[in-house]
Design a protein around this motif. Sequence first.
Motif, PDB file in Angstrom:
ATOM      1  N   VAL A   1       4.393   1.806   1.937  1.00 16.52           N
ATOM      2  CA  VAL A   1       5.231   2.847   1.333  1.00 16.52           C
ATOM      3  C   VAL A   1       4.546   4.177   1.602  1.00 16.52           C
ATOM      4  CG1 VAL A   1       6.198   3.785  -0.790  1.00 16.52           C
ATOM      5  CG2 VAL A   1       6.067   1.305  -0.461  1.00 16.52           C
ATOM      6  N   GLU A   2       5.160   4.998   2.439  1.00 17.00           N
ATOM      7  CA  GLU A   2       4.572   6.291   2.763  1.00 17.00           C
ATOM      8  C   GLU A   2       5.043   7.325   1.753  1.00 17.00           C
ATOM      9  OE1 GLU A   2       3.883   5.955   7.576  1.00 17.00           O
ATOM     10  OE2 GLU A   2       5.754   6.835   6.856  1.00 17.00           O
ATOM     11  N   GLN A   3       4.113   7.818   0.962  1.00 13.14           N
ATOM     12  CA  GLN A   3       4.451   8.818  -0.060  1.00 13.14           C
ATOM     13  C   GLN A   3       3.225   9.678  -0.336  1.00 13.14           C
ATOM     14  OE1 GLN A   3       7.469   9.417  -1.674  1.00 13.14           O
ATOM     15  NE2 GLN A   3       6.404  11.239  -2.470  1.00 13.14           N
ATOM     16  N   ASP A   4       3.334  10.960   0.019  1.00 11.72           N
ATOM     17  CA  ASP A   4       2.248  11.883  -0.267  1.00 11.72           C
ATOM     18  C   ASP A   4       2.386  12.408  -1.696  1.00 11.72           C
ATOM     19  OD1 ASP A   4       1.429  11.535   2.326  1.00 11.72           O
ATOM     20  OD2 ASP A   4       2.382  13.370   3.056  1.00 11.72           O
ATOM     21  N   GLU A   5       1.259  12.517  -2.391  1.00  8.32           N
ATOM     22  CA  GLU A   5       1.248  13.101  -3.730  1.00  8.32           C
ATOM     23  C   GLU A   5      -0.178  13.535  -4.039  1.00  8.32           C
ATOM     24  OE1 GLU A   5       2.477  10.160  -6.552  1.00  8.32           O
ATOM     25  OE2 GLU A   5       0.944   8.721  -5.956  1.00  8.32           O
TER      26      GLU A   5
ATOM     27  N   VAL B   1       0.835  -1.194   0.000  1.00  7.52           N
ATOM     28  CA  VAL B   1       0.000   0.000   0.000  1.00  7.52           C
ATOM     29  C   VAL B   1       0.873   1.248   0.000  1.00  7.52           C
ATOM     30  CG1 VAL B   1      -1.924  -1.141   1.174  1.00  7.52           C
ATOM     31  CG2 VAL B   1      -0.232   0.106   2.522  1.00  7.52           C
ATOM     32  N   GLN B   2       0.447   2.212  -0.793  1.00  8.70           N
ATOM     33  CA  GLN B   2       1.031   3.545  -0.736  1.00  8.70           C
ATOM     34  C   GLN B   2       0.139   4.378   0.160  1.00  8.70           C
ATOM     35  OE1 GLN B   2       1.773   5.545  -4.500  1.00  8.70           O
ATOM     36  NE2 GLN B   2       1.584   7.573  -3.526  1.00  8.70           N
ATOM     37  N   VAL B   3       0.647   4.773   1.303  1.00  8.47           N
ATOM     38  CA  VAL B   3      -0.123   5.567   2.257  1.00  8.47           C
ATOM     39  C   VAL B   3       0.082   7.039   1.931  1.00  8.47           C
ATOM     40  CG1 VAL B   3      -0.414   6.187   4.681  1.00  8.47           C
ATOM     41  CG2 VAL B   3       0.015   3.806   4.045  1.00  8.47           C
ATOM     42  N   ASN B   4      -1.016   7.703   1.650  1.00  9.95           N
ATOM     43  CA  ASN B   4      -0.952   9.081   1.158  1.00  9.95           C
ATOM     44  C   ASN B   4      -1.841   9.959   2.029  1.00  9.95           C
ATOM     45  OD1 ASN B   4      -0.989  11.458  -0.313  1.00  9.95           O
ATOM     46  ND2 ASN B   4      -1.669  10.541  -2.237  1.00  9.95           N
ATOM     47  N   GLU B   5      -1.272  10.964   2.638  1.00 10.82           N
ATOM     48  CA  GLU B   5      -2.037  11.884   3.495  1.00 10.82           C
ATOM     49  C   GLU B   5      -3.175  12.567   2.724  1.00 10.82           C
ATOM     50  OE1 GLU B   5      -2.012  12.791   6.628  1.00 10.82           O
ATOM     51  OE2 GLU B   5      -0.163  11.953   7.479  1.00 10.82           O
TER      52      GLU B   5
END
Length: 631
Positions: A183-187, A159-163
Amino acid sequence: MAVKYWPDEYIKKRRSAKQAMQLLKSGQRVFVGSSCGEPQHLVDTLVNEAPHLTDLEVVRLMSLQSSPLTRLANQGTFEQFSIRSIYQGSAGARHMEANRPYITPMNLSAVPNLFKKRHLPINAALVQTSPPDDFGWMSLGISVDVGLEALRAADMVIVQVNENMPRVLGHSFIHANDVDVVVEQDEDLLTIGQLPEFESAHRIARLVANLIEDGSTFQLGLGATPKAILLALSSKNDLGVHTQFVIDGIMDLVSMGVITNKYKGLNDGKIVATNAVGSQNLYEFVHDNPSIEFYPSDYVNNPTIIGQHNKMVSINMVMEMDLTGQAAVDALPHNYFAGVSSILDFTRGAAACPEGKSILLIPSTSMDGKTSRILPEIKSGGVVVPRTDVSYVVSEYGAVNLFGKNLQERATAMISLAHPDFRNELFEKAKDLGLMTKYRKLSESLRSVYPAGLEEIRKIRGQAVTFRPAKPVDDRRIQEHFYNLDKSDVIARFFYEKTQFLRDDVKSIIETDYVRNLTIVALTGEFGFGSVIGIGAYMLEPSHNMAEVAFSVSKKWQGTGIAGILLHKLAEAARDNHIEGLVAYTEPSNSAMIKLFGKLPYKIHKNREEDILVLSCRFDEPDEQQKAETK
């Protein structure tokens, strides 16, 4: 066994995107989250940082043209990947052509079972989620559809965790304990900008709005015309939403109080969907909104579930239709998601609802106007809705109901929806294909543009009565109206005791051009199956530019004001068509006709011609007193 504390496990699972992609192996099948929820950072890394992978099959629903995965598909020369798109259109759009061999046509409601039963085993699932809440639950946010079942079925979940991903309520959550890699990545989330405006879209929208009753629950596809339809629905009350996609227009109707979801009959008070596709404002609207719930597609798109709603209306765009009613769908640059496997689910679900309607929208021509979208036969191979499932069809030239119609009636109806420039050719092709009897001739109404602005629905005796210009498909019911008239009414209408009303006998009433000759009918009953209870017609007398009017109203409905409404509509149309006035020929003893004509807001002239009373009025001679009383 020791109980694991989810925050500690969450921290242990954190990786960079590059590290996560290194866990994938050649020959695997990887699911990627759909539409605007596509995990862009993971996909970019997969494309750019995974040269060790070969023969990887990527599974997705149809994605945005601007998404990383679509860019990958467009390269067309990659050896590491094949991209299996779950899509039910004919893939005529340019951004689909390169990957055409891997398109998998399926109804969206069936896709989760494909994963659940491991008919299509998923080795890894790449999705995007909101950050975990205090209890470890992460929302799939704006893209639930088939993703939840793909996660449950996958051997490995990344999972890409995105704020920036909204927390959307409903059956849209996965727990941190059920995730393998974080995978913590905001976009920024993918968005769709303003769609182009088309006049044809607004004309279609006005016709569709006439078919939607207050208290209906609706599903709407994506594209320019659906946007126009949402604008046209602004005068409705207490609408509900059960749809695949929530779009900006739905948000606007909620803010206007048009959408309340009070009378859905299922999930009352809730907008139910699987995705949100639109602007950043829309994503803020769905975040933690208790009136919105997202569910997987095997629930939202399930025809059995759809059919349980009150007055369910399904509204979808198609790109081609043939004269028998078959419909084909493509994805176009301005309509990215057209035909994403949901049309047939909603078409059949709405049809199963006791008061449901399935409506297909079709622009009459291509964008440049050079080709007709209504064809004698569909040869593209992209048929999505078979003719047996088609009922309501709307173009900018009118609305018809094909349900229960024979092939000749269907062909006549479809030709009436085509652009006038193509109708003659379509008519001749219909005869060549055996869809029409050889003696059938192209009527004036099939050459002319239907004046939709004259349509109106009024409540009379507690019943909805539709007033509208006659259509080519009305010929049989107009004949039936005359056969059902009392003898005295037949004599008043035709001046003799007429017992047969063959098509040629009433040709001038059935075949109108809407300008020189116009027939307006009053109908009760369901659209496409209503009974004609009243007819008003005018026929131009070119020598002095006056139009002769005549009426007939079924006995049961006489004295209810129907004839007056028909007369005023005929007068309005005649004036707009630059006709100078109206004339009526009747018996001197016909007090009802004399009284009716006298209600027009013009000076009335009466003359005798032997045994006939001639009533006339000119539009340039207003009767101010009558005009004031009429108001």
